[in-house]
Design a protein around this motif. Structure first.
Motif, PDB file in Angstrom:
ATOM      1  N   ASP A 142       0.839  -1.316   0.226  1.00 13.17           N
ATOM      2  CA  ASP A 142      -0.071  -0.038   0.034  1.00 13.17           C
ATOM      3  C   ASP A 142       0.770   1.260  -0.122  1.00 13.17           C
ATOM      4  N   ARG A 143       0.179   2.297  -0.510  1.00 12.76           N
ATOM      5  CA  ARG A 143       1.106   3.597  -0.498  1.00 12.76           C
ATOM      6  C   ARG A 143       0.585   4.504   0.458  1.00 12.76           C
ATOM      7  N   GLU A 144      -0.842   4.385   0.778  1.00 13.07           N
ATOM      8  CA  GLU A 144      -1.369   5.495   1.631  1.00 13.07           C
ATOM      9  C   GLU A 144      -1.966   5.082   2.984  1.00 13.07           C
ATOM     10  N   TRP A 145      -1.960   3.899   3.280  1.00 15.41           N
ATOM     11  CA  TRP A 145      -2.296   3.321   4.801  1.00 15.41           C
ATOM     12  C   TRP A 145      -1.511   3.141   5.769  1.00 15.41           C
ATOM     13  N   ASP A 146      -0.664   1.967   5.578  1.00 16.96           N
ATOM     14  CA  ASP A 146       0.247   1.410   6.594  1.00 16.96           C
ATOM     15  C   ASP A 146       1.675   1.414   6.216  1.00 16.96           C
ATOM     16  N   LYS A 147       2.297   0.531   5.300  1.00 17.10           N
ATOM     17  CA  LYS A 147       3.488   0.233   4.936  1.00 17.10           C
ATOM     18  C   LYS A 147       3.814   1.569   4.072  1.00 17.10           C
ATOM     19  N   ARG A 148       2.993   2.180   3.439  1.00 19.84           N
ATOM     20  CA  ARG A 148       3.402   3.461   2.619  1.00 19.84           C
ATOM     21  C   ARG A 148       4.473   3.308   1.610  1.00 19.84           C
ATOM     22  N   GLN A 149       4.710   2.341   0.958  1.00 15.64           N
ATOM     23  CA  GLN A 149       5.915   2.070  -0.025  1.00 15.64           C
ATOM     24  C   GLN A 149       5.690   2.602  -1.484  1.00 15.64           C
ATOM     25  N   LEU A 150       6.566   2.906  -1.977  1.00 14.35           N
ATOM     26  CA  LEU A 150       6.804   3.476  -3.433  1.00 14.35           C
ATOM     27  C   LEU A 150       5.752   2.787  -4.283  1.00 14.35           C
ATOM     28  N   ILE A 151       6.097   1.395  -4.154  1.00 11.18           N
ATOM     29  CA  ILE A 151       5.463   0.534  -5.209  1.00 11.18           C
ATOM     30  C   ILE A 151       4.546  -0.473  -4.299  1.00 11.18           C
ATOM     31  N   GLY A 152       3.315  -0.101  -4.293  1.00 16.51           N
ATOM     32  CA  GLY A 152       2.542   0.716  -5.137  1.00 16.51           C
ATOM     33  C   GLY A 152       1.573   0.050  -6.020  1.00 16.51           C
ATOM     34  N   PRO A 153       1.095   0.908  -6.741  1.00 19.45           N
ATOM     35  CA  PRO A 153      -0.044   0.340  -7.517  1.00 19.45           C
ATOM     36  C   PRO A 153       0.518  -0.524  -8.874  1.00 19.45           C
ATOM     37  N   ILE A 154      -0.360  -1.520  -9.058  1.00 17.78           N
ATOM     38  CA  ILE A 154       0.155  -2.523 -10.124  1.00 17.78           C
ATOM     39  C   ILE A 154       0.500  -1.948 -11.342  1.00 17.78           C
ATOM     40  N   ASP A 155       0.027  -1.002 -11.860  1.00 13.63           N
ATOM     41  CA  ASP A 155       0.536  -0.232 -13.059  1.00 13.63           C
ATOM     42  C   ASP A 155       2.045   0.177 -13.077  1.00 13.63           C
ATOM     43  N   GLU A 156       2.137   0.767 -12.014  1.00 18.41           N
ATOM     44  CA  GLU A 156       3.285   1.526 -11.663  1.00 18.41           C
ATOM     45  C   GLU A 156       4.430   0.504 -11.488  1.00 18.41           C
ATOM     46  N   ALA A 157       4.050  -0.740 -10.934  1.00 17.77           N
ATOM     47  CA  ALA A 157       5.032  -1.936 -10.732  1.00 17.77           C
ATOM     48  C   ALA A 157       5.477  -2.405 -12.020  1.00 17.77           C
ATOM     49  N   VAL A 158       4.273  -2.641 -12.784  1.00 23.47           N
ATOM     50  CA  VAL A 158       4.857  -3.122 -13.968  1.00 23.47           C
ATOM     51  C   VAL A 158       5.762  -2.278 -14.972  1.00 23.47           C
ATOM     52  N   GLU A 159       5.516  -0.785 -14.763  1.00 22.22           N
ATOM     53  CA  GLU A 159       6.464   0.003 -15.592  1.00 22.22           C
ATOM     54  C   GLU A 159       7.764  -0.146 -15.145  1.00 22.22           C
ATOM     55  N   VAL A 160       8.012  -0.247 -13.835  1.00 29.67           N
ATOM     56  CA  VAL A 160       9.345  -0.339 -13.075  1.00 29.67           C
ATOM     57  C   VAL A 160      10.023  -1.873 -13.530  1.00 29.67           C
ATOM     58  N   VAL A 161       9.360  -2.833 -13.476  1.00 34.65           N
ATOM     59  CA  VAL A 161       9.773  -3.957 -13.811  1.00 34.65           C
ATOM     60  C   VAL A 161      10.134  -4.244 -15.352  1.00 34.65           C
ATOM     61  N   ARG A 162       9.311  -3.696 -16.002  1.00 32.50           N
ATOM     62  CA  ARG A 162       9.370  -3.485 -17.505  1.00 32.50           C
ATOM     63  C   ARG A 162      10.761  -3.085 -17.928  1.00 32.50           C
ATOM     64  N   GLU A 163      10.988  -1.999 -17.230  1.00 29.65           N
ATOM     65  CA  GLU A 163      12.276  -1.015 -17.648  1.00 29.65           C
ATOM     66  C   GLU A 163      13.490  -2.013 -17.082  1.00 29.65           C
ATOM     67  N   VAL A 164      13.343  -2.817 -16.060  1.00 28.57           N
ATOM     68  CA  VAL A 164      14.493  -3.473 -15.436  1.00 28.57           C
ATOM     69  C   VAL A 164      14.720  -4.733 -16.420  1.00 28.57           C
ATOM     70  N   ARG A 165      13.632  -5.297 -17.052  1.00 34.20           N
ATOM     71  CA  ARG A 165      13.627  -6.559 -17.949  1.00 34.20           C
ATOM     72  C   ARG A 165      14.304  -6.131 -19.245  1.00 34.20           C
ATOM     73  N   GLN A 166      14.577  -4.829 -19.516  1.00 34.14           N
ATOM     74  CA  GLN A 166      15.301  -4.636 -20.878  1.00 34.14           C
ATOM     75  C   GLN A 166      16.454  -5.007 -20.644  1.00 34.14           C
ATOM     76  N   GLU A 167      17.094  -5.128 -19.382  1.00 33.40           N
ATOM     77  CA  GLU A 167      18.527  -5.686 -19.220  1.00 33.40           C
ATOM     78  C   GLU A 167      18.610  -7.226 -18.581  1.00 33.40           C
ATOM     79  N   TYR A 168      17.680  -7.212 -17.594  1.00 35.49           N
ATOM     80  CA  TYR A 168      17.863  -8.490 -16.658  1.00 35.49           C
ATOM     81  C   TYR A 168      16.078  -8.985 -16.926  1.00 35.49           C
ATOM     82  N   SER A 169      16.445 -10.381 -17.098  1.00 30.57           N
ATOM     83  CA  SER A 169      15.125 -11.148 -17.035  1.00 30.57           C
ATOM     84  C   SER A 169      14.889 -11.730 -15.599  1.00 30.57           C
ATOM     85  N   ASN A 170      15.673 -11.799 -14.614  1.00 31.52           N
ATOM     86  CA  ASN A 170      15.452 -12.374 -13.567  1.00 31.52           C
ATOM     87  C   ASN A 170      14.753 -11.713 -12.387  1.00 31.52           C
TER      88      ASN A 170
END
Length: 309
Positions: A169-197
């Motif tokens: 969650d981003r707003e309630w308790d743990k308040r982590q950057l990631i976060g909403p699934i769409d933003e999570a996908v964006e981050v991992v997609r960028e990393v996967r351009q170089e690393y698949s693991n």
């Protein structure tokens, strides 16, 4: 192994659960978080001998605790994964920090933990993004996170370890950057351009705090590596907290219907990873009570899915 028997006309069919089933051991029995050797032996012995489970998720135990339980795990044949989420939540390490010294400190600590896990034969390690800095610094924090994930994925690829980024969650308790699934996908997609693991972990218990439903996973189907099943808790004052109570405890938000919906979506998107429990005993509960209750919920949810096919 989980399977349900369903009657179709005059014939009964035994349908096996299509995914490996895991459990977060250090959440099921919290003393394990402190590397309590007695708790580690009890917890791992019970879970490793339970044919329901294929994967056990452990914390980064002390050497003493690990050396005690490693023979139990090895003889059982279950898979083992390591959860480093406490490092990025409770301990406050922040791989997405816009402060380079703080980011580097987090990467170094996580790198050391990954090396320990790899030396113990573990192939999968999970953690979270670190704290959300607020809207004004969020994009810069995502850039920092991508940088950190690439460094950690590079290490993991050399050691044969896959990384799993969990959405919180981003707003309630743990308040982590990631976060909403769409933003999570964006981050991992960028990393996967170089690393698949690297992949994502989506937790049903975090969904209510993110205003997400299992259908959101259609947008993340190519990036999902792991699923957690559990409940967030709604307090009398309306706040939601990430306490992972057992199913149908007072304030527990999710129920068997939510698990059923999740299983249907996972089947539709062709998910192939594990499905695991993350449940925690509350005051006055024996830890095995919440585990057995969760097993019952999964059985019922899967039986409903099969019956309605």
């Amino acid at each position: 192994m989980l399977a349900v028997s369903v009657k179709k006309g005059r014939n009964a069919h035994l349908v096996p659960f299509p995914w490996k089933i895991s459990i977060v051991a250090f959440m099921a029995n919290p003393p394990l978080m402190k590397s309590d050797v007695q708790a580690a032996v009890e917890t791992i012995t019970v879970l490793a001998k339970d044919p329901f489970f294929d994967v056990i998720e452990v914390n980064l135990m002390s050497d003493e605790a690990w050396e005690t339980v490693a023979p139990i795990l090895q003889s059982s044949g279950v898979d083992v994964a390591v959860g480093l989420q406490p490092m990025t939540t409770a301990q406050g390490l922040n791989p997405s920090s816009v402060n380079e010294d703080e980011r580097r400190k987090a990467v170094e600590a996580l790198s050391q933990a990954i090396k320990i896990a790899a030396a113990r034969g573990v192939k999968k390690v999970g953690f979270s993004s670190g704290a959300d800095p607020g809207p004004e610094n969020r994009e810069a924090a995502k850039d920092s996170l991508v940088k950190s994930l690439k460094e950690l994925a590079s290490l993991g690829s050399r050691l044969g370890v896959s990384l799993i980024l969990e959405t919180f969650d981003r707003e309630w308790d743990k308040r982590q950057l990631i976060g909403p699934i769409d933003e999570a996908v964006e981050v991992v997609r960028e990393v996967r351009q170089e690393y698949s693991n690297i992949g994502l972990l989506w937790d049903l218990s975090h969904a209510p705090m993110l205003n997400e439903k299992p259908a959101a996973l259609f947008r993340a189907k190519d990036y999902l590596s792991h699923i957690h099943i559990g409940c967030s808790k709604k307090l009398p004052d309306g706040r939601m907290v990430d306490w992972h109570p057992g199913f149908y405890r007072p304030g527990a938000v999710n129920g068997v219907e939510d698990v059923e919906e999740l299983l249907r979506v996972l089947a539709e998107i062709g998910y192939s990873g594990a499905v695991g429990f993350e449940v925690k005993p509350e005051e006055g509960q024996h830890w095995r009570e919440v585990v057995e209750a969760a097993k019952g919920v999964l059985y019922t949810a899967f039986a409903r899915v099969v019956e309605r096919e």
